[in-house]
Design a protein around this motif. Structure first.
Motif, PDB file in Angstrom:
ATOM      1  N   ALA A 171      49.516 -40.673  -8.467  1.00 55.76           N
ATOM      2  CA  ALA A 171      49.482 -40.089  -7.385  1.00 55.76           C
ATOM      3  C   ALA A 171      50.040 -40.306  -6.485  1.00 55.76           C
ATOM      4  CB  ALA A 171      47.954 -40.895  -7.023  1.00 55.76           C
ATOM      5  N   ARG A 172      50.146 -39.309  -5.468  1.00 54.61           N
ATOM      6  CA  ARG A 172      50.944 -40.497  -4.488  1.00 54.61           C
ATOM      7  C   ARG A 172      50.269 -39.637  -3.099  1.00 54.61           C
ATOM      8  NH1 ARG A 172      55.953 -40.909  -6.938  1.00 54.61           N
ATOM      9  NH2 ARG A 172      56.493 -39.407  -8.632  1.00 54.61           N
ATOM     10  N   ALA A 173      50.019 -40.582  -2.234  1.00 49.88           N
ATOM     11  CA  ALA A 173      48.960 -40.820  -1.117  1.00 49.88           C
ATOM     12  C   ALA A 173      50.152 -42.000   0.191  1.00 49.88           C
ATOM     13  CB  ALA A 173      47.800 -40.834  -1.293  1.00 49.88           C
ATOM     14  N   PRO A 174      50.842 -41.263   0.713  1.00 52.26           N
ATOM     15  CA  PRO A 174      51.244 -42.530   1.478  1.00 52.26           C
ATOM     16  C   PRO A 174      50.787 -43.275   2.606  1.00 52.26           C
ATOM     17  CG  PRO A 174      52.314 -39.915   1.748  1.00 52.26           C
ATOM     18  CD  PRO A 174      51.079 -39.783   0.911  1.00 52.26           C
ATOM     19  N   LEU A 175      49.932 -42.090   3.202  1.00 53.74           N
ATOM     20  CA  LEU A 175      49.033 -42.617   4.185  1.00 53.74           C
ATOM     21  C   LEU A 175      47.674 -43.464   3.477  1.00 53.74           C
ATOM     22  CD1 LEU A 175      50.316 -40.777   6.856  1.00 53.74           C
ATOM     23  CD2 LEU A 175      50.908 -43.053   6.809  1.00 53.74           C
ATOM     24  N   ARG A 176      47.588 -43.917   4.602  1.00 56.44           N
ATOM     25  CA  ARG A 176      45.181 -44.660   3.799  1.00 56.44           C
ATOM     26  C   ARG A 176      45.172 -43.790   5.474  1.00 56.44           C
ATOM     27  NH1 ARG A 176      48.052 -49.842   4.812  1.00 56.44           N
ATOM     28  NH2 ARG A 176      46.589 -50.378   7.379  1.00 56.44           N
ATOM     29  N   TYR A 177      43.379 -43.418   5.075  1.00 58.07           N
ATOM     30  CA  TYR A 177      43.328 -42.833   5.899  1.00 58.07           C
ATOM     31  C   TYR A 177      41.728 -43.460   6.960  1.00 58.07           C
ATOM     32  CZ  TYR A 177      39.413 -38.660   6.928  1.00 58.07           C
ATOM     33  OH  TYR A 177      39.261 -38.220   8.124  1.00 58.07           O
ATOM     34  N   GLU A 178      42.474 -44.019   8.402  1.00 60.15           N
ATOM     35  CA  GLU A 178      42.273 -44.549   9.308  1.00 60.15           C
ATOM     36  C   GLU A 178      43.201 -44.812  10.276  1.00 60.15           C
ATOM     37  OE1 GLU A 178      42.073 -48.133   6.923  1.00 60.15           O
ATOM     38  OE2 GLU A 178      44.280 -48.951   7.539  1.00 60.15           O
ATOM     39  N   ASP A 179      42.772 -44.744  11.477  1.00 66.14           N
ATOM     40  CA  ASP A 179      43.985 -44.800  12.337  1.00 66.14           C
ATOM     41  C   ASP A 179      44.436 -43.514  13.173  1.00 66.14           C
ATOM     42  OD1 ASP A 179      42.453 -47.287  12.848  1.00 66.14           O
ATOM     43  OD2 ASP A 179      44.714 -47.979  11.560  1.00 66.14           O
ATOM     44  N   ALA A 180      45.813 -43.379  12.965  1.00 64.26           N
ATOM     45  CA  ALA A 180      46.491 -42.340  13.493  1.00 64.26           C
ATOM     46  C   ALA A 180      46.096 -41.057  12.288  1.00 64.26           C
ATOM     47  CB  ALA A 180      47.845 -42.793  13.784  1.00 64.26           C
ATOM     48  N   SER A 181      46.077 -41.414  11.107  1.00 62.59           N
ATOM     49  CA  SER A 181      46.718 -40.690   9.699  1.00 62.59           C
ATOM     50  C   SER A 181      44.828 -39.952   9.645  1.00 62.59           C
ATOM     51  CB  SER A 181      46.830 -41.102   8.737  1.00 62.59           C
ATOM     52  OG  SER A 181      46.014 -42.452   8.438  1.00 62.59           O
ATOM     53  N   GLN A 182      43.974 -40.761   9.975  1.00 63.64           N
ATOM     54  CA  GLN A 182      42.759 -40.048  10.292  1.00 63.64           C
ATOM     55  C   GLN A 182      42.619 -38.990  11.834  1.00 63.64           C
ATOM     56  OE1 GLN A 182      39.986 -42.869  10.278  1.00 63.64           O
ATOM     57  NE2 GLN A 182      37.722 -40.937  10.293  1.00 63.64           N
ATOM     58  N   ALA A 183      43.093 -39.058  12.476  1.00 63.71           N
ATOM     59  CA  ALA A 183      42.382 -38.793  13.610  1.00 63.71           C
ATOM     60  C   ALA A 183      43.921 -37.249  13.205  1.00 63.71           C
ATOM     61  CB  ALA A 183      43.321 -39.480  14.779  1.00 63.71           C
ATOM     62  N   LEU A 184      44.620 -37.645  12.861  1.00 66.11           N
ATOM     63  CA  LEU A 184      45.976 -36.572  12.891  1.00 66.11           C
ATOM     64  C   LEU A 184      44.845 -35.462  12.086  1.00 66.11           C
ATOM     65  CD1 LEU A 184      48.553 -35.497  13.206  1.00 66.11           C
ATOM     66  CD2 LEU A 184      49.635 -36.243  11.692  1.00 66.11           C
ATOM     67  N   LEU A 185      44.503 -35.937  10.672  1.00 70.77           N
ATOM     68  CA  LEU A 185      44.070 -35.063   9.621  1.00 70.77           C
ATOM     69  C   LEU A 185      42.623 -34.458  10.067  1.00 70.77           C
ATOM     70  CD1 LEU A 185      43.903 -35.814   5.533  1.00 70.77           C
ATOM     71  CD2 LEU A 185      41.852 -34.141   7.045  1.00 70.77           C
ATOM     72  N   GLN A 186      42.162 -34.870  11.329  1.00 66.18           N
ATOM     73  CA  GLN A 186      40.807 -34.154  11.585  1.00 66.18           C
ATOM     74  C   GLN A 186      41.217 -32.868  12.631  1.00 66.18           C
ATOM     75  OE1 GLN A 186      38.312 -37.123  13.227  1.00 66.18           O
ATOM     76  NE2 GLN A 186      37.683 -38.282  10.496  1.00 66.18           N
ATOM     77  N   ARG A 187      42.170 -33.557  13.584  1.00 65.61           N
ATOM     78  CA  ARG A 187      42.860 -32.549  14.425  1.00 65.61           C
ATOM     79  C   ARG A 187      43.148 -31.307  13.189  1.00 65.61           C
ATOM     80  NH1 ARG A 187      46.299 -36.692  16.611  1.00 65.61           N
ATOM     81  NH2 ARG A 187      47.326 -34.917  16.386  1.00 65.61           N
ATOM     82  N   PHE A 188      43.987 -30.575  12.535  1.00 65.61           N
ATOM     83  CA  PHE A 188      44.185 -30.546  11.651  1.00 65.61           C
ATOM     84  C   PHE A 188      42.910 -29.692  10.671  1.00 65.61           C
ATOM     85  CE2 PHE A 188      44.594 -29.036   6.733  1.00 65.61           C
ATOM     86  CZ  PHE A 188      45.581 -27.689   7.297  1.00 65.61           C
ATOM     87  N   LYS A 189      42.608 -30.478   9.939  1.00 67.87           N
ATOM     88  CA  LYS A 189      41.098 -29.760   9.227  1.00 67.87           C
ATOM     89  C   LYS A 189      40.223 -29.040  10.463  1.00 67.87           C
ATOM     90  CE  LYS A 189      38.331 -31.516   4.721  1.00 67.87           C
ATOM     91  NZ  LYS A 189      38.845 -32.720   3.942  1.00 67.87           N
ATOM     92  N   PHE A 190      39.395 -29.991  11.003  1.00 70.23           N
ATOM     93  CA  PHE A 190      38.547 -29.581  11.840  1.00 70.23           C
ATOM     94  C   PHE A 190      38.758 -29.049  13.033  1.00 70.23           C
ATOM     95  CE2 PHE A 190      36.785 -33.530   9.278  1.00 70.23           C
ATOM     96  CZ  PHE A 190      36.637 -32.585   7.780  1.00 70.23           C
ATOM     97  N   GLY A 191      39.829 -29.220  13.506  1.00 71.27           N
ATOM     98  CA  GLY A 191      40.381 -28.314  15.061  1.00 71.27           C
ATOM     99  C   GLY A 191      41.307 -27.546  15.134  1.00 71.27           C
TER     100      GLY A 191
END
Length: 232
Positions: free
Chosen positions: A76-96
């Motif tokens: 598996a390759r997952a470069p970022l933990r789902y927290e802080d800036a990466s979590q906010a970025l993903l939520q802007r993409f996925k839900f915004g």
């Protein structure tokens, strides 16, 4: 305005505009979407299980979960933990429905990726209810963006049956919930990578890996833009 139309409008507005740093809005180096300070401060998943990318407290080849019940994918390759800036970025993409956030997630993944490229990318099929709620298929969108950036073709997968949400289920229940849930057309190349936005336990990706092996794949990687913190 639907999420899908909003994404298309935002994409047309941001296309070709380098803009300020995506995280602090400050100045960036030429042709870079982020500044050096923000890039270094991202929650990088550097100490992780080599099999499922689960963040670890100290360096080790495998986590306890993989020692007891290894997933069907090889790495598996997952470069970022789902927290802080990466979590906010993903939520802007996925839900915004913000395309620049999606492009940044894919760019960060491609920037951190190492090793031989797979012969095909396979998006994790989104649950129909989640797709209707968001107005677009976020996994397919990310897979196509990575396909564009890396020059790797896409192959389609689908859901053989609708499954209840994985949210709130135990690791064991998640495995049972998605077992046999996916289908892939025969004739996959030997080396493929599965693509999703966030990996929690890896159960969904493991179930899709089973389907890909049944369709001819021999080496299966699991790619996630982010990985949730360690689970007990």
């Amino acid at each position: 305005m639907s999420a899908k139309i909003k994404m298309l409008v935002n994409l047309s507005v941001h296309a070709g505009l380098p803009g300020p740093c995506a995280f602090c809005m400050g100045m960036t180096p030429p042709a870079s979407p982020w500044c050096e300070a923000c890039f270094e401060a991202l929650p990088w998943n550097r100490v992780a299980c080599t099999r499922c990318a689960e963040p670890l407290a100290r360096p080790a080849d495998l986590c306890g979960h993989c020692l007891r019940h290894a997933p069907s994918f090889d790495v598996a390759r997952a470069p970022l933990r789902y927290e802080d800036a990466s979590q906010a970025l993903l939520q802007r993409f996925k839900f915004g429905a913000q395309p620049r956030a999606g492009i940044l997630l894919a760019t960060l993944f491609a920037h951190d990726r190492e090793g031989a490229l797979p012969e095909a990318l396979v998006a994790v099929p989104t649950h129909p209810q989640r797709r209707r709620e968001r107005g677009f298929d976020h996994s397919v969108w990310l897979t196509r963006e990575l396909s564009h950036q890396l020059g790797v073709p896409c192959q389609r997968a689908w859901r053989e049956r609708d499954t209840p949400t994985q949210r709130g289920l135990t690791r064991r229940s998640r495995r049972g919930n998605v077992r046999g849930a996916f289908g892939v057309a025969p004739g996959l190349p030997a080396h493929v990578a599965l693509v999703d936005d966030v990996m929690t336990t890896g159960s969904t990706l493991s179930a899709l890996a089973d389907a890909c092996r049944g369709a001819g794949a021999q080496h299966v990687e699991a790619w996630a833009m982010t990985r949730t913190p360690r689970e007990i």
